[in-house]
Design a protein around this motif. Structure first.
Motif, mmCIF file in Angstrom:
data_model
loop_
_atom_site.group_PDB
_atom_site.id
_atom_site.type_symbol
_atom_site.label_atom_id
_atom_site.label_comp_id
_atom_site.label_asym_id
_atom_site.label_seq_id
_atom_site.Cartn_x
_atom_site.Cartn_y
_atom_site.Cartn_z
ATOM 1 N N ALA A 248 1.024 -0.687 -0.030
ATOM 2 C CA ALA A 248 -0.276 -0.569 -0.165
ATOM 3 C C ALA A 248 0.363 1.172 -0.008
ATOM 4 N N VAL A 249 2.283 0.920 0.012
ATOM 5 C CA VAL A 249 3.345 2.313 -0.083
ATOM 6 C C VAL A 249 3.659 2.536 -1.057
ATOM 7 N N GLU A 250 3.907 1.991 -1.694
ATOM 8 C CA GLU A 250 4.454 2.671 -3.339
ATOM 9 C C GLU A 250 4.666 1.068 -4.099
ATOM 10 N N GLY A 251 4.136 1.928 -5.338
ATOM 11 C CA GLY A 251 3.858 1.226 -6.281
ATOM 12 C C GLY A 251 2.853 1.232 -6.875
ATOM 13 N N GLU A 252 2.549 -0.287 -8.584
ATOM 14 C CA GLU A 252 1.148 0.146 -8.944
ATOM 15 C C GLU A 252 0.301 -0.233 -8.238
ATOM 16 N N ASN A 253 0.255 -0.104 -7.101
ATOM 17 C CA ASN A 253 -1.277 -0.482 -6.297
ATOM 18 C C ASN A 253 -1.246 -0.434 -5.209
ATOM 19 N N SER A 254 -0.947 1.425 -5.287
ATOM 20 C CA SER A 254 -0.295 1.346 -4.328
ATOM 21 C C SER A 254 -1.529 3.096 -3.470
ATOM 22 N N LEU A 255 -1.816 3.188 -2.424
ATOM 23 C CA LEU A 255 -2.468 4.550 -1.701
ATOM 24 C C LEU A 255 -2.266 5.510 -3.154
ATOM 25 N N PRO A 256 -0.581 5.740 -2.970
ATOM 26 C CA PRO A 256 0.061 6.800 -3.706
ATOM 27 C C PRO A 256 -0.380 6.748 -4.931
ATOM 28 N N GLU A 257 -1.226 5.490 -5.573
ATOM 29 C CA GLU A 257 -0.865 5.746 -6.803
ATOM 30 C C GLU A 257 -2.341 5.668 -7.159
ATOM 31 N N PHE A 258 -3.642 4.982 -6.218
ATOM 32 C CA PHE A 258 -5.007 5.777 -5.998
ATOM 33 C C PHE A 258 -5.067 6.953 -6.467
ATOM 34 N N ALA A 259 -4.246 7.839 -5.124
ATOM 35 C CA ALA A 259 -4.168 9.293 -5.096
ATOM 36 C C ALA A 259 -3.805 9.960 -6.636
ATOM 37 N N LYS A 260 -2.784 10.186 -6.967
ATOM 38 C CA LYS A 260 -2.328 10.355 -8.191
ATOM 39 C C LYS A 260 -3.661 9.924 -8.909
ATOM 40 N N GLN A 261 -3.863 9.396 -9.404
ATOM 41 C CA GLN A 261 -4.691 8.773 -10.720
ATOM 42 C C GLN A 261 -6.428 9.329 -10.294
ATOM 43 N N ARG A 262 -6.362 9.116 -9.051
ATOM 44 C CA ARG A 262 -7.964 10.183 -9.023
ATOM 45 C C ARG A 262 -7.863 11.545 -8.794
ATOM 46 N N SER A 263 -6.821 12.000 -8.356
ATOM 47 C CA SER A 263 -7.137 13.698 -8.826
ATOM 48 C C SER A 263 -7.275 13.502 -9.745
ATOM 49 N N GLU A 264 -6.031 13.354 -10.738
ATOM 50 C CA GLU A 264 -6.222 13.198 -12.222
ATOM 51 C C GLU A 264 -7.041 12.693 -12.842
ATOM 52 N N SER A 265 -7.950 12.186 -12.342
ATOM 53 C CA SER A 265 -9.585 12.099 -13.131
ATOM 54 C C SER A 265 -10.682 12.954 -13.002
ATOM 55 N N ILE A 266 -10.650 13.778 -11.088
ATOM 56 C CA ILE A 266 -11.580 15.088 -10.488
ATOM 57 C C ILE A 266 -10.973 15.945 -11.407
ATOM 58 N N LEU A 267 -10.055 16.189 -11.949
ATOM 59 C CA LEU A 267 -9.337 17.561 -12.465
ATOM 60 C C LEU A 267 -9.323 17.116 -13.902
ATOM 61 N N LYS A 268 -9.545 16.592 -14.605
ATOM 62 C CA LYS A 268 -10.055 16.663 -15.859
ATOM 63 C C LYS A 268 -12.325 15.762 -15.772
ATOM 64 N N GLN A 269 -12.731 15.908 -14.751
ATOM 65 C CA GLN A 269 -13.978 15.127 -14.922
ATOM 66 C C GLN A 269 -14.731 17.103 -14.667
ATOM 67 N N LEU A 270 -13.128 18.236 -13.877
ATOM 68 C CA LEU A 270 -14.181 19.428 -14.300
ATOM 69 C C LEU A 270 -13.564 20.232 -15.032
ATOM 70 N N SER A 271 -12.830 19.635 -15.639
ATOM 71 C CA SER A 271 -12.533 20.920 -16.769
ATOM 72 C C SER A 271 -13.493 19.831 -17.944
ATOM 73 N N GLY A 272 -14.029 19.576 -17.966
ATOM 74 C CA GLY A 272 -15.032 19.233 -18.845
ATOM 75 C C GLY A 272 -13.929 18.099 -19.850
ATOM 76 N N GLU A 273 -12.784 17.571 -19.582
ATOM 77 C CA GLU A 273 -12.416 17.162 -20.679
ATOM 78 C C GLU A 273 -12.584 15.632 -20.330
ATOM 79 N N LEU A 274 -13.430 14.778 -19.281
ATOM 80 C CA LEU A 274 -13.854 13.793 -18.515
ATOM 81 C C LEU A 274 -15.070 13.394 -18.118
ATOM 82 N N VAL A 275 -15.840 13.219 -18.992
ATOM 83 C CA VAL A 275 -17.271 12.772 -18.717
ATOM 84 C C VAL A 275 -17.409 11.710 -17.614
ATOM 85 N N VAL A 276 -18.362 11.641 -16.694
ATOM 86 C CA VAL A 276 -18.997 10.478 -16.683
ATOM 87 C C VAL A 276 -20.022 10.666 -16.374
#
Length: 587
Positions: A450-478
């Motif tokens: 969970a600390v580091e790697g492809e299936n970790s909490l930091p990786e979740f944070a990275k991808q989730r924050s990117e998704s949030i920003l894309k959704q807010l900008s309209g680049e990604l629609v869910v």
């Protein structure tokens, strides 16, 4: 005429008084700043692992484990960091997690400790109750801790929390997360008053939909305080306001609730008001205005599984693609329960029992969690079925604020670097305890992943924050289309999950950069100011001397002590000047 020896004697007395006030009094048990609530720094010290030693009659302990679902109170003595509390009440606690552990082969139950049950004058540095959460369904052991940290960063009233290692009658029970109870003490500490109405909704009425004008019809609102004056509560008026589009600012703290739902959405915490269970939150009514208090985050970071009938369609506007048929279906993330029993670890720490049960996704990086909708942030239900959230997001001004808080989270807090700092710090602090834990649900390797790697909490944070920003900008629609509530699995069975067991190749806990609670790098490890504790030859943690432990407890000197020291110091300076002039005059 004053003799020289009288002057020197007076000087000596003043000097002695100064030394006593400055060096002795703060360390002799005098209560500190906010004496009622000094437990925040003494019991919930985030820089070290608190020790909890439980002494209970063997027959009572055996009965509590055998009949855990009854949640029956037992009498015990509890020692916290060397401070012993006698005649304390203790019981098992939990909801779905309790039933899931009962159905398994584990007896690692969460516990509730009530210091004032038998003596209402008794407290632990002001603390009346504490919960010891077993981190069920969370192999990272960090989801709840980090969630509360983000709530604090966003200015929400949040229960105190830190890690605690528990023994019962000298036998190790393992590492738990200690969480302050939301009760009268919490309210007084965070709101300055506990005279209002505290609700813990769970059941009929917990969705906050209008039923009737009779508060008795809302059987699941869970009133915890001031029960005798319920007729003075504005609960019904609040319900009518959020359901009928009235002036909700008159009844709810709008800005606080926007921050709360922004964090909840960012963390994909769906074992909550935003999911089909519609629970795990508190409401506090003070002066007719309702605030919301976060609670129970072991299934955040998408741990509860997204959906319950929702088909989330994702459109990438940046590539100008039309909506495709790819679906993120929460049911595909849920493993059907089986009839097998969960195996808890024995002496071999490399063989941990799998800890996943009802409603939980075993894949931390599931697309359904990473791309959970920020515009329609509900799961297993429709936004209209959650009138509190719907009333907020139906208002353009409020939605803009909500989106602003989401952007703040995605930019500053739910980021790869911020979460990595926290996970590395926690790994440095608790890895030894995880290794020594004889009842843990999952392996040390799963924890470290969970600390580091492809299936970790930091990786979740990275991808989730990117998704949030894309959704807010309209680049990604869910877009989520609700198809009703999910069918509840059999709670008497535990589902199997496939969890990777490999330690990240490049992870070394000893090299983790320390940081303070704000995520800033520090020059040395932070573990109560000393080196990381190691297990003894029997595998248990090597505890520091209890007397030393108490001396290391953080002291916050109150204003009266500071004022007294300043006055004494001023008198000392005046006396020195007097002696100097006295000697110059030849007296």
């Amino acid at each position: 005429m004053i003799k020289t020896r009288v002057v020197y004697l007076s000087m000596a007395i003043l000097l002695l008084l100064f030394v006593v006030m400055y060096a002795v009094l703060p360390n002799v048990g005098i209560e500190t700043k906010n004496t009622e609530f000094s437990y925040e720094t003494i019991v919930f010290n985030k820089n070290k692992v608190t020790t909890i030693d439980i002494e209970i009659a063997e027959e009572d302990w055996a009965d509590m484990l055998e009949n855990a679902a009854a949640e029956e109170l037992k009498k015990a003595n509890i020692t916290v960091n060397g401070k012993k509390m006698e005649n304390v009440a203790i019981r098992t606690k939990g909801n779905l997690s309790l039933r899931s552990v009962v159905a398994s082969d584990s007896d690692r139950y969460s516990l509730k400790i009530d210091f004032d049950y038998y003596d209402d004058t008794q407290s632990l540095y002001g603390l009346k109750k504490i919960n010891l959460n077993n981190n069920y369904s969370d192999s990272t052991l960090m989801r709840e801790y980090i969630s509360y940290e983000l709530m604090e960063q966003m200015g929400l009233p949040t229960p105190a929390h830190s890690y605690m290692y528990v023994t019962v009658n000298g036998e190790e029970r393992g590492l738990f997360l200690g969480v302050e109870a939301v009760d009268e003490t919490f309210l007084a500490n965070n709101y300055g008053s506990n005279d209002g109405f505290l609700f813990k909704p769970d059941g009929t009425g917990s969705d906050l939909k209008y039923i009737s004008d009779d508060i008795a019809d809302y059987t699941g609102i869970g009133l915890k305080t001031n029960e005798g004056n319920i007729d003075q509560s504005k609960f019904i008026e609040m319900i009518e306001a959020i359901n009928n589009g009235n002036n909700i600012e008159k009844y709810i703290d709008v800005d606080e609730m926007l921050r709360y739902f922004a964090v909840n959405t960012a963390l994909v915490n769906l074992d909550s008001y935003q999911g089909n269970m519609k629970h795990n939150y508190y409401l506090y009514e003070d002066g007719g205005v309702f605030s919301i208090i976060p609670w129970d985050y072991n299934m955040s970071f998408g741990g509860f599984g997204v959906g319950g009938g929702d088909n989330n369609q994702i459109q990438d506007n940046a590539n100008m693609k039309a909506p495709n048929d790819a679906q993120i279906n929460d049911k595909s993330e849920m493993k059907p329960p089986n009839n097998g029993k969960q195996q808890r670890p024995n002496g071999d720490r490399n063989q941990g029992g799998l800890n996943m049960g009802f409603g939980m996704s075993g894949d931390l990086m599931a697309d359904s969690a990473i791309n959970f909708s920020v515009t329609t942030p509900v799961s297993g239900t429709a936004l209209e079925e959650r009138p509190l959230l719907n009333a907020l997001l139906s208002n353009d001004e409020y939605r803009a604020k909500y989106e602003g808080y989401l952007e703040e989270l995605a930019t500053n807090y739910l980021t790869e670097d911020y979460v990595k700092n926290i996970t590395k710090q926690l790994a440095l602090l608790i890895t030894t305890y995880v290794e020594a834990d004889p009842t843990k649900f999952s392996t040390t390797e799963q924890f470290i992943e969970a600390v580091e790697g492809e299936n970790s909490l930091p990786e979740f944070a990275k991808q989730r924050s990117e998704s949030i920003l894309k959704q807010l900008s309209g680049e990604l629609v869910v877009e989520a289309t609700s198809q009703g509530n999910m069918e509840m699995p059999n709670l008497d069975a535990i589902g199997d999950m496939d969890i990777p067991m490999q330690r990240p190749e490049d992870f070394d806990p000893s090299q983790a950069p320390p940081f303070n609670q704000n995520g800033d790098n520090q020059g040395e490890r932070s573990n109560g100011g000393g080196p990381m504790q190691r297990p003894d030859q029997n595998g248990g943690p090597m505890w520091p001397n209890q007397g030393d432990e108490q001396l290391k407890q953080e002291i916050v000197i109150d204003n009266n002590t500071i004022l007294t020291v300043i006055v004494c110091f001023a008198l000392l300076i005046v006396a020195l000047l007097f002696v100097f002039k006295f000697k110059r005059r030849g007296r």
